[in-house]
Motif scaffolding. Sequence first.
Motif, short mmCIF file in Angstrom:
data_model
loop_
_atom_site.label_atom_id
_atom_site.label_comp_id
_atom_site.label_asym_id
_atom_site.label_seq_id
_atom_site.Cartn_x
_atom_site.Cartn_y
_atom_site.Cartn_z
N LYS A 1 0.83 -1.20 0.00
CA LYS A 1 0.00 0.00 0.00
C LYS A 1 0.87 1.26 0.00
O LYS A 1 2.03 1.22 0.39
N ASN A 2 0.27 2.36 -0.44
CA ASN A 2 0.98 3.64 -0.40
C ASN A 2 1.26 4.03 1.05
O ASN A 2 0.45 3.74 1.94
N PRO A 3 2.38 4.70 1.30
CA PRO A 3 2.69 5.09 2.68
C PRO A 3 1.71 6.14 3.20
O PRO A 3 1.30 7.03 2.45
N PRO A 4 1.30 6.02 4.47
CA PRO A 4 0.45 7.07 5.07
C PRO A 4 1.17 8.41 5.03
O PRO A 4 2.39 8.48 5.18
N GLY A 5 0.40 9.47 4.79
CA GLY A 5 1.03 10.78 4.67
C GLY A 5 0.18 11.91 5.22
O GLY A 5 -0.99 11.73 5.57
N GLY A 6 0.79 13.06 5.32
CA GLY A 6 0.13 14.28 5.76
C GLY A 6 0.81 15.47 5.11
O GLY A 6 1.94 15.35 4.61
N GLU A 7 0.15 16.62 5.10
CA GLU A 7 0.69 17.82 4.47
C GLU A 7 0.53 19.01 5.39
O GLU A 7 -0.39 19.06 6.21
N VAL A 8 1.41 20.00 5.21
CA VAL A 8 1.31 21.24 5.96
C VAL A 8 1.89 22.37 5.12
O VAL A 8 2.87 22.17 4.39
N THR A 9 1.24 23.53 5.16
CA THR A 9 1.75 24.71 4.45
C THR A 9 2.56 25.55 5.42
O THR A 9 2.10 25.90 6.51
N LEU A 10 3.80 25.87 5.03
CA LEU A 10 4.70 26.65 5.86
C LEU A 10 4.74 28.09 5.34
O LEU A 10 5.35 28.38 4.31
N ASP A 11 4.04 28.97 6.05
CA ASP A 11 3.90 30.34 5.57
C ASP A 11 4.62 31.37 6.44
O ASP A 11 4.38 32.56 6.32
N LYS A 12 5.51 30.90 7.32
CA LYS A 12 6.28 31.81 8.16
C LYS A 12 7.76 31.51 7.99
O LYS A 12 8.20 30.37 8.12
N ALA A 13 8.56 32.55 7.70
CA ALA A 13 9.98 32.37 7.44
C ALA A 13 10.72 31.97 8.72
O ALA A 13 10.36 32.37 9.82
N GLY A 14 11.77 31.15 8.53
CA GLY A 14 12.61 30.75 9.66
C GLY A 14 12.77 29.25 9.73
O GLY A 14 12.11 28.50 9.01
N PRO A 15 13.65 28.77 10.62
CA PRO A 15 13.88 27.33 10.75
C PRO A 15 12.81 26.65 11.58
O PRO A 15 12.37 27.16 12.62
N VAL A 16 12.39 25.47 11.13
CA VAL A 16 11.40 24.65 11.82
C VAL A 16 12.06 23.34 12.21
O VAL A 16 12.70 22.69 11.37
N GLN A 17 11.92 22.95 13.47
CA GLN A 17 12.46 21.67 13.90
C GLN A 17 11.36 20.62 13.87
O GLN A 17 10.25 20.85 14.33
N LEU A 18 11.69 19.46 13.31
CA LEU A 18 10.77 18.34 13.23
C LEU A 18 11.11 17.30 14.29
O LEU A 18 12.28 17.10 14.61
N GLY A 19 10.09 16.66 14.83
CA GLY A 19 10.31 15.62 15.81
C GLY A 19 9.19 14.61 15.78
O GLY A 19 8.24 14.71 15.00
N CYS A 20 9.32 13.60 16.66
CA CYS A 20 8.32 12.54 16.76
C CYS A 20 8.08 12.27 18.24
O CYS A 20 9.02 11.94 18.97
N HIS A 21 6.84 12.44 18.70
CA HIS A 21 6.53 12.19 20.11
C HIS A 21 6.81 10.73 20.49
O HIS A 21 7.15 10.43 21.63
N LEU A 22 6.66 9.84 19.52
CA LEU A 22 6.82 8.42 19.81
C LEU A 22 8.27 7.98 19.88
O LEU A 22 8.60 7.00 20.55
N HIS A 23 9.15 8.69 19.19
CA HIS A 23 10.57 8.33 19.14
C HIS A 23 11.40 9.60 19.31
O HIS A 23 11.60 10.35 18.36
N GLY A 24 11.83 9.83 20.54
CA GLY A 24 12.48 11.09 20.89
C GLY A 24 13.79 11.35 20.18
O GLY A 24 14.24 12.49 20.12
#
Length: 222
Positions: free
Chosen positions: A118-141
């Motif tokens: 099957k296709n991988p589960p996915g999600g989308e988000v629009t980034l409309d503010k300039a600057g660095p964004v840190q990504l993380g996972c609550h399940l895997h710190g």
Amino acid sequence: MRKPFLVALCLAAGLQTAQAASVQVTVLARDGTPLPDAVVVLEPAAGQAMPALQATSPTITQEKMQFHPAVSVVPVGSRVKFANLDRWDHHVRGGPAGLVASGTYGFEFRLAGREPGKNPPGGEVTLDKAGPVQLGCHLHGSMRGFVYVSPSPWAVKTSDTGVATLAEVPEGAMSLRVWHPDQLIDQAAITVQVQAVTTVNVPTQVQPRKARRVQFESGSTY
């Protein structure tokens, strides 16, 4: 009587013949070695207009407990897609990067584990503010990634050799800024006089972390 008109014609001709330049920036770590995954941004000098941005739609994957790519650079307004390629659930959260991060996230959602065939589960988000964004996972710190949202069309990350090349840059005074996920304080911008071919070396106080390796055994599940 016609002199102002002639001057205007000369100025217009000068603007039309302005040359686009190539700028090569080498970013160095605190120990003088090349610094990969540093984001280099060029912006017009004060008082000059910023060109219109072309939003993009890149995909960031989660695989083997890592974000790929670890650092992405996108223009403001881009719609970033996330896809989970692992067999177990992941979480995606994003918030301001750096010491100012306070645990308040701009977005967060959960992605189920991928099912065979099957296709991988996915999600989308629009980034409309300039600057660095840190990504993380609550399940895997241990998982972390970064997206640098640029207000400028001239933004790129350095290669493994610490080099970033920016094309089609207008000649003249430009402000150059460098950002890296492992920096402790913001690096002050410097002014660069862009010519047809411009090379710049930028030393930093950044000493990048060693990447954490996660071992996976064949046939194992998480």
